[in-house]
Design a protein around this motif. Structure first.
Motif, PDB file in Angstrom:
ATOM      1  N   ASP A  53       0.834  -1.197   0.000  1.00 15.85           N
ATOM      2  CA  ASP A  53       0.000   0.000   0.000  1.00 15.85           C
ATOM      3  C   ASP A  53       0.872   1.251   0.000  1.00 15.85           C
ATOM      4  OD1 ASP A  53      -2.707   1.081  -0.001  1.00 15.85           O
ATOM      5  OD2 ASP A  53      -2.212   1.822   2.019  1.00 15.85           O
ATOM      6  N   SER A  54       1.966   1.230   0.761  1.00 16.42           N
ATOM      7  CA  SER A  54       2.912   2.357   0.748  1.00 16.42           C
ATOM      8  C   SER A  54       3.550   2.509  -0.626  1.00 16.42           C
ATOM      9  CB  SER A  54       4.007   2.167   1.801  1.00 16.42           C
ATOM     10  OG  SER A  54       3.481   2.274   3.091  1.00 16.42           O
ATOM     11  N   THR A  57       1.117   4.127  -2.886  1.00 19.23           N
ATOM     12  CA  THR A  57       1.025   5.561  -2.610  1.00 19.23           C
ATOM     13  C   THR A  57       2.200   6.316  -3.223  1.00 19.23           C
ATOM     14  OG1 THR A  57      -0.218   5.144  -0.586  1.00 19.23           O
ATOM     15  CG2 THR A  57       0.879   7.281  -0.760  1.00 19.23           C
ATOM     16  N   GLN A  60       1.747   6.335  -6.999  1.00 21.64           N
ATOM     17  CA  GLN A  60       0.664   7.264  -7.351  1.00 21.64           C
ATOM     18  C   GLN A  60       1.159   8.698  -7.273  1.00 21.64           C
ATOM     19  OE1 GLN A  60      -3.604   6.809  -6.048  1.00 21.64           O
ATOM     20  NE2 GLN A  60      -3.048   8.612  -4.861  1.00 21.64           N
ATOM     21  N   THR A  61       1.981   9.009  -6.282  1.00 23.86           N
ATOM     22  CA  THR A  61       2.573  10.347  -6.175  1.00 23.86           C
ATOM     23  C   THR A  61       3.409  10.653  -7.416  1.00 23.86           C
ATOM     24  OG1 THR A  61       2.587  10.272  -3.769  1.00 23.86           O
ATOM     25  CG2 THR A  61       4.127  11.806  -4.809  1.00 23.86           C
TER      26      THR A  61
END
Length: 164
Positions: A53-54, A57, A60-61
């Motif tokens: 999940d990290s 993220t 996605q950034t």
């Protein structure tokens, strides 16, 4: 190994999950990511659901940063990689992502939900290309709203696809 800034040397160093996440964070903030190298690392590494999940993220950034810079072609490997992370999370950990009512207007969360559902259908041999196509449409809509200049005359819409 916090100074590793390339996927090329990562496999030689027997990286920890923290090293991998730091590298994803580095790429999200500074560089264009190599989808194949990053996917290869993810396929070989053991990352917990929280670590994946990290990673999602961070990637996605990177996608957002490339869109804001107006570099849509550089954003595509990030889009492919968040799809790959979603596939790993669904396949390995049976994780799904369903939007709640307060998230339904957030296009990045819509994209995440569609990628998870598309990969779930793919794993159960009920592949629905329309889910992947919808994810690409949400990405295009997000990109246009975030940076109206992102799709200029040089952009070819057919290039924006997710691997099947």
């Amino acid at each position: 190994m916090a100074d590793v800034k390339s996927f090329d040397i990562l496999p030689e160093k027997n990286p920890t999950s923290g090293d991998i996440l730091k590298l994803f964070e580095h790429y999200a903030e500074t560089d264009i990511i190599d989808y194949h190298a990053a996917a290869n690392i993810l396929d070989k590494a053991y990352l917990s659901p929280q670590e994946l999940d990290s990673a999602y993220t961070h990637i996605q950034t990177g996608l957002v940063n490339q869109v804001l810079k107006g570099k849509i072609n550089d954003a595509l490997p990030y889009l492919q990689l968040i799809d790959h992370i979603a596939e790993i999370m669904v396949e390995k950990y049976k994780i799904t992502y369903i939007l709640n009512d307060c998230e339904k207007d957030d296009q990045l969360l819509q994209l995440k939900s569609l990628l998870f559902e598309a990969n779930k259908q793919k794993i159960f041999n009920r592949m629905d290309k329309t889910l992947f196509d919808s994810a690409v449409s949400i990405f295009k809509k997000y990109a246009l709203e975030a940076n109206p200049e992102v799709f200029n005359n040089d952009t070819v819409f057919e290039e924006i696809t997710l691997p099947m």
